[in-house]
Design an enzyme around this catalytic site. Structure first.
Site, PDB file in Angstrom:
ATOM      1  N   CYS A   8     -15.687  25.686  73.163  1.00 35.46           N
ATOM      2  CA  CYS A   8     -15.779  24.497  71.937  1.00 35.46           C
ATOM      3  C   CYS A   8     -14.387  24.245  71.327  1.00 35.46           C
ATOM      4  O   CYS A   8     -13.311  24.682  72.019  1.00 35.46           O
ATOM      5  CB  CYS A   8     -16.718  25.131  71.032  1.00 35.46           C
ATOM      6  SG  CYS A   8     -16.220  26.636  70.214  1.00 35.46           S
ATOM      7  N   ASN A  11     -13.239  28.200  69.012  1.00 33.14           N
ATOM      8  CA  ASN A  11     -13.866  29.358  69.398  1.00 33.14           C
ATOM      9  C   ASN A  11     -14.272  30.329  68.221  1.00 33.14           C
ATOM     10  O   ASN A  11     -14.230  31.808  68.516  1.00 33.14           O
ATOM     11  CB  ASN A  11     -12.725  29.949  70.182  1.00 33.14           C
ATOM     12  CG  ASN A  11     -13.439  31.201  71.215  1.00 33.14           C
ATOM     13  OD1 ASN A  11     -12.588  32.236  71.583  1.00 33.14           O
ATOM     14  ND2 ASN A  11     -14.754  31.190  71.600  1.00 33.14           N
ATOM     15  N   ARG A  14     -19.572  27.800  67.735  1.00 32.72           N
ATOM     16  CA  ARG A  14     -20.369  27.312  68.963  1.00 32.72           C
ATOM     17  C   ARG A  14     -20.195  28.082  70.186  1.00 32.72           C
ATOM     18  O   ARG A  14     -21.208  28.727  70.460  1.00 32.72           O
ATOM     19  CB  ARG A  14     -20.183  25.736  69.258  1.00 32.72           C
ATOM     20  CG  ARG A  14     -20.789  24.840  68.064  1.00 32.72           C
ATOM     21  CD  ARG A  14     -20.100  23.337  68.357  1.00 32.72           C
ATOM     22  NE  ARG A  14     -19.089  23.185  68.214  1.00 32.72           N
ATOM     23  CZ  ARG A  14     -18.307  22.447  68.602  1.00 32.72           C
ATOM     24  NH1 ARG A  14     -18.724  21.296  69.116  1.00 32.72           N
ATOM     25  NH2 ARG A  14     -16.987  22.257  68.725  1.00 32.72           N
ATOM     26  N   SER A  15     -18.976  28.275  70.746  1.00 33.78           N
ATOM     27  CA  SER A  15     -18.928  29.053  71.865  1.00 33.78           C
ATOM     28  C   SER A  15     -18.982  30.652  71.762  1.00 33.78           C
ATOM     29  O   SER A  15     -19.744  31.212  72.651  1.00 33.78           O
ATOM     30  CB  SER A  15     -17.697  28.620  72.462  1.00 33.78           C
ATOM     31  OG  SER A  15     -16.532  29.139  71.790  1.00 33.78           O
ATOM     32  N   ASP A 124     -20.560  20.106  66.246  1.00 36.61           N
ATOM     33  CA  ASP A 124     -19.730  20.838  65.596  1.00 36.61           C
ATOM     34  C   ASP A 124     -20.240  21.185  64.087  1.00 36.61           C
ATOM     35  O   ASP A 124     -20.355  20.393  63.422  1.00 36.61           O
ATOM     36  CB  ASP A 124     -18.353  20.355  65.261  1.00 36.61           C
ATOM     37  CG  ASP A 124     -17.261  21.213  64.885  1.00 36.61           C
ATOM     38  OD1 ASP A 124     -17.481  22.172  64.247  1.00 36.61           O
ATOM     39  OD2 ASP A 124     -15.961  20.622  65.045  1.00 36.61           O
TER      40      ASP A 124
HETATM   41  P1  4NP Z   1     -16.146  25.423  66.928  1.00 38.80           P
HETATM   42  O1  4NP Z   1     -16.066  24.823  65.386  1.00 38.80           O
HETATM   43  O2  4NP Z   1     -15.470  24.511  67.772  1.00 38.80           O
HETATM   44  O3  4NP Z   1     -17.687  25.571  67.177  1.00 38.80           O
HETATM   45  O4  4NP Z   1     -15.597  27.146  66.919  1.00 38.80           O
HETATM   46  C1  4NP Z   1     -14.763  24.833  64.731  1.00 38.80           C
HETATM   47  C2  4NP Z   1     -13.864  25.618  64.377  1.00 38.80           C
HETATM   48  C3  4NP Z   1     -12.586  25.491  63.663  1.00 38.80           C
HETATM   49  C4  4NP Z   1     -12.258  23.999  63.892  1.00 38.80           C
HETATM   50  C5  4NP Z   1     -13.122  23.163  64.158  1.00 38.80           C
HETATM   51  C6  4NP Z   1     -14.082  23.465  64.854  1.00 38.80           C
HETATM   52  N1  4NP Z   1     -10.978  23.826  63.063  1.00 38.80           N
HETATM   53  O5  4NP Z   1     -10.555  22.650  62.980  1.00 38.80           O
HETATM   54  O6  4NP Z   1     -10.305  24.910  62.600  1.00 38.80           O
END
Ligand code: 4NP
Length: 153
Positions: A8, A11, A14-15, A124
């Protein structure tokens, strides 16, 4: 299929949820030593961190422990180390295809398409509320169960 990498953006939501669920389901099925599972992020901003506390809480409600997981960024060697690399959304899949070296051997796909045959994304949840994290867990749980059935077939 002997190895799968969940990807994702960060990380941490979701992942790792998909990874923790798949590890749990593989262990329940007695297949933990047959399939290697890992997760990584397109971005490296959260490298070394445990999953988001909201992802940990959503998984804990269902007996899935995400606390041992640590974020890392996708690396070139992933494209030859894993048989299958799945992105949680289409942007992840596009980014993976862009990052893949010429000699990449991994198949790259969208997680819910690989698991459920559906052209859907795992949205997300990072800027959303706890319900979004429950929804991510439920989607990834259904996907992991279906994927396991496909593996056994
Ligand atoms: P993920 O969610 O891709 O499901 O881990 C996110 C986590 C952090 C961020 C964006 C999406 N970020 O912008 O820091």
């Amino acid at each position: 299929m002997r190895s799968i990498l969940f990807v994702c953006l960060g990380n941490i939501c979701r992942s790792p949820t998909a990874e923790g669920l798949m590890l749990n389901h593989l262990a329940s099925a007695g297949l933990a030593d047959r399939i290697r599972v890992d997760s990584a992020g397109i971005g490296g901003w959260h490298a070394g961190e445990p999953p988001d506390r909201r992802a940990i809480a959503a998984a804990r409600k269902h007996g899935v422990d995400l606390t041992p997981l640590r974020a890392r960024q996708v690396r070139k060697t992933d494209f030859s180390d894993f048989d299958l690399i799945v992105g949680m959304d289409r942007q992840n899949v596009d980014d993976l295809r862009r990052l893949a070296p010429k000699q990449s051997t991994a198949r790259i796909g969208l997680w819910l398409t690989e698991a459920l045959g559906r052209p859907d994304e795992v949205p997300d949840p990072y800027y959303e509320d706890d319900r979004a994290f429950d929804a991510v867990f439920d989607l990834c749980d259904r996907a992991a169960r279906a994927f396991l059935e496909k593996l056994r077939a």
